[in-house]
Structures are given as structure tokens and as C-alpha cells.
Scaffold this active site. Structure first.
Site, PDB file in Angstrom:
ATOM      1  N   SER A   1       0.849  -1.197   0.000  1.00 31.03           N
ATOM      2  CA  SER A   1       0.000   0.000   0.000  1.00 31.03           C
ATOM      3  C   SER A   1       0.881   1.242   0.000  1.00 31.03           C
ATOM      4  O   SER A   1       2.084   1.172   0.326  1.00 31.03           O
ATOM      5  CB  SER A   1      -0.882  -0.007   1.260  1.00 31.03           C
ATOM      6  OG  SER A   1      -1.521   1.229   1.479  1.00 31.03           O
TER       7      SER A   1
ATOM      8  N   TYR B   1      -4.200  -0.877   9.738  1.00 29.44           N
ATOM      9  CA  TYR B   1      -3.928  -1.033   8.310  1.00 29.44           C
ATOM     10  C   TYR B   1      -2.515  -0.555   7.988  1.00 29.44           C
ATOM     11  O   TYR B   1      -1.759  -1.238   7.288  1.00 29.44           O
ATOM     12  CB  TYR B   1      -4.964  -0.258   7.493  1.00 29.44           C
ATOM     13  CG  TYR B   1      -4.879  -0.487   6.002  1.00 29.44           C
ATOM     14  CD1 TYR B   1      -5.499  -1.592   5.424  1.00 29.44           C
ATOM     15  CD2 TYR B   1      -4.196   0.393   5.179  1.00 29.44           C
ATOM     16  CE1 TYR B   1      -5.440  -1.811   4.050  1.00 29.44           C
ATOM     17  CE2 TYR B   1      -4.117   0.185   3.809  1.00 29.44           C
ATOM     18  CZ  TYR B   1      -4.739  -0.914   3.248  1.00 29.44           C
ATOM     19  OH  TYR B   1      -4.671  -1.126   1.885  1.00 29.44           O
TER      20      TYR B   1
END
Length: 254
Positions: A146, A159
Site C-alpha cells: 500500500s 492497516y
């Protein structure tokens, strides 16, 4: 499909987790176009992905499993190897996200995200490596990281931790397994149209701010990630180990 040369995946078995929608669906379709046999793994219905691949003459097998349980994730690899044959590639795409201010973040939201995004990824990869080493084969593992593997973000503590950890695990596994026939690399998607970004796209102010920073001037589409994944799964990337490649429309360059 046979004309893709070193970029082709003809006849190879590739496992794609979270292949029901978004990035996972885009990867599954790209793998199929490159000639690969796709085994989609996840807890959601993948009939839409199966239909898209069937329309193009590809092969897709669905296997339902809860990847929040690391033991189940490991058993999935064993099952596929036993029933479908050797696995040539694994794309660890399945992931979830929880949003809250750090001061309010719950233990449950921390554990749920870490279990799917990091813990199961490691143990699925480990299970695959054991089969590959036992039979003297080779394989490719592609982790979906990410932008938050590089940046902190806001309101997504678990996350960010999971995706930062995923970049580190990618490097560690590459260091241990490169000489033993397994390439481990990662792709860090930028802002892609998917379920995980729906909240951002629905927030007009956030959406406009994000687009203003992306040099490409648009949100990415799942295929923008799928085709680079094919490269990392193919023999064209045989000398790549431990890389986390941003595919972000230029986000990090600005």
C-alpha cells in the site's frame, strides 16, 4: 497467450486471494489473460470474477476460506497443492481496513486487520514455500502492499501497521528464499477504485484532495495493478527479489 514470451503465464497455477472484486479481481483477470489458471481464495462469492474470466476463455476455480484464520490459510495451500497440482504463483491480495482515530482504536479492530493483512499472508507464504522446497521447484509470491507501506496515513492504525509490516516481510522472505527458488516481491497500489477506497471517494473534499495530488489525474483501475502483478509472476522478473513497487499514478513522486 502463447505469444507473451517471458511475460506469459501459460499453464501455470496462480492463487489470488480476495479475488471477488477490486484489485483482486483485476489481478485474477490479468493472470488469466496471460494464460494462467487462476485459483481464487476468499470468503466472498467470486462468481462475477469467474464470469469475466470465462467470457475470455480462461480458467478460474473458486475456493471459499476465511483468511482471518492463519491455520485455515495454511490448509488452503495444502488443499490446492494436493487437489489442483503444484502452485506456481501466490498473490496475497486479500485485506481489510478499519477506520477510527488512534485514540479510539479498539483491540478488535487492530487484531482483525493484522490477522488478515499480515499474519495469514506470512503463513500462507510459509506453507507454499514448504511444498516448493520439498519438491525442488520454484515459485513466485506477490504481496499487495500500500502507499501506507511508505506513509503514515490517518485513522487507519492497524492497516498502516499491517502494510508497513508486509513490506518488511517481503524483504525478509526474499533474503531467505531468493537462493532457494522463490521470488518474493510486492506491489504498493496507489489510490485504486475498490471497496477499501469507497469511503474516500464518497467524501467530496477528500476525493478532490487526493486527485489534486496524483500526477496522472485519476484514480487507478484494478487492471493497473493486475498487469504489473503478471510481470512479477512471470519469468521476466526472475532477478527481482524483495522489491516493493509503487503503482500509484505518480503519487509518491510529488
Amino acid at each position: 497467450m502463447n505469444g507473451l514470451g517471458s511475460f506469459g503465464l501459460h499453464g501455470k497455477n496462480v492463487v489470488v486471494t480476495g479475488a471477488n472484486t477490486g484489485i483482486g479481481q483485476g489481478i485474477a483477470c490479468s493472470v488469466s489473460r496471460a494464460g494462467g489458471n487462476v485459483i481464487g481464495v476468499g470468503r466472498s462469492d467470486m462468481s462475477e470474477t469467474a464470469g469475466l474470466i470465462a467470457t475470455e476463455g480462461g480458467r478460474f476455480t473458486e475456493l471459499r476460506a476465511d483468511l482471518g484464520d492463519a491455520k485455515t490459510a495454511m490448509e488452503v495451500i495444502d488443499k490446492i497443492w494436493r487437489e489442483t497440482g503444484p502452485i506456481n504463483g501466490l498473490v496475497n491480495n486479500a485485506g481489510i481496513i478499519r477506520r477510527a482515530d488512534a485514540v479510539d482504536f479498539t483491540l478488535e479492530d487492530w487484531d482483525d486487520v493484522m490477522d488478515v493483512n499480515l499474519r495469514s499472508v506470512f503463513f500462507m507464504s510459509q506453507a507454499l514455500a514448504k511444498h516448493i522446497f520439498a519438491e525442488g521447484r520454484s515459485g513466485k509470491i506477490v504481496n499487495i502492499a500500500s502507499m501506507l507501506s511508505f506513509q503514515g496515513g490517518i485513522r487507519v492504525a492497524s492497516y498502516t501497521a499491517s502494510k508497513s509490516g508486509l513490506a518488511g516481510i517481503t524483504r525478509l522472505l526474499a533474503c531467505e528464499w531468493a537462493a532457494r527458488g522463490i521470488n518474493v516481491n510486492a506491489i504498493a497500489p496507489g489510490y485504486i477504485v475498490s471497496n477499501n477506497t469507497e469511503a474516500l471517494r464518497s467524501d467530496q473534499a477528500r476525493n478532490e484532495a487526493i486527485l489534486a495530488r496524483i500526477p496522472a489525474g485519476r484514480w487507478g483501475e484494478p487492471r493497473d495493478i493486475g498487469d504489473p502483478a503478471v510481470f512479477l509472476l512471470s519469468s521476466a522478473s526472475d532477478y527481482m527479489h524483495g522489491a516493493t513497487i509503487p503503482v500509484d499514478g505518480g503519487w509518491l513522486a510529488r
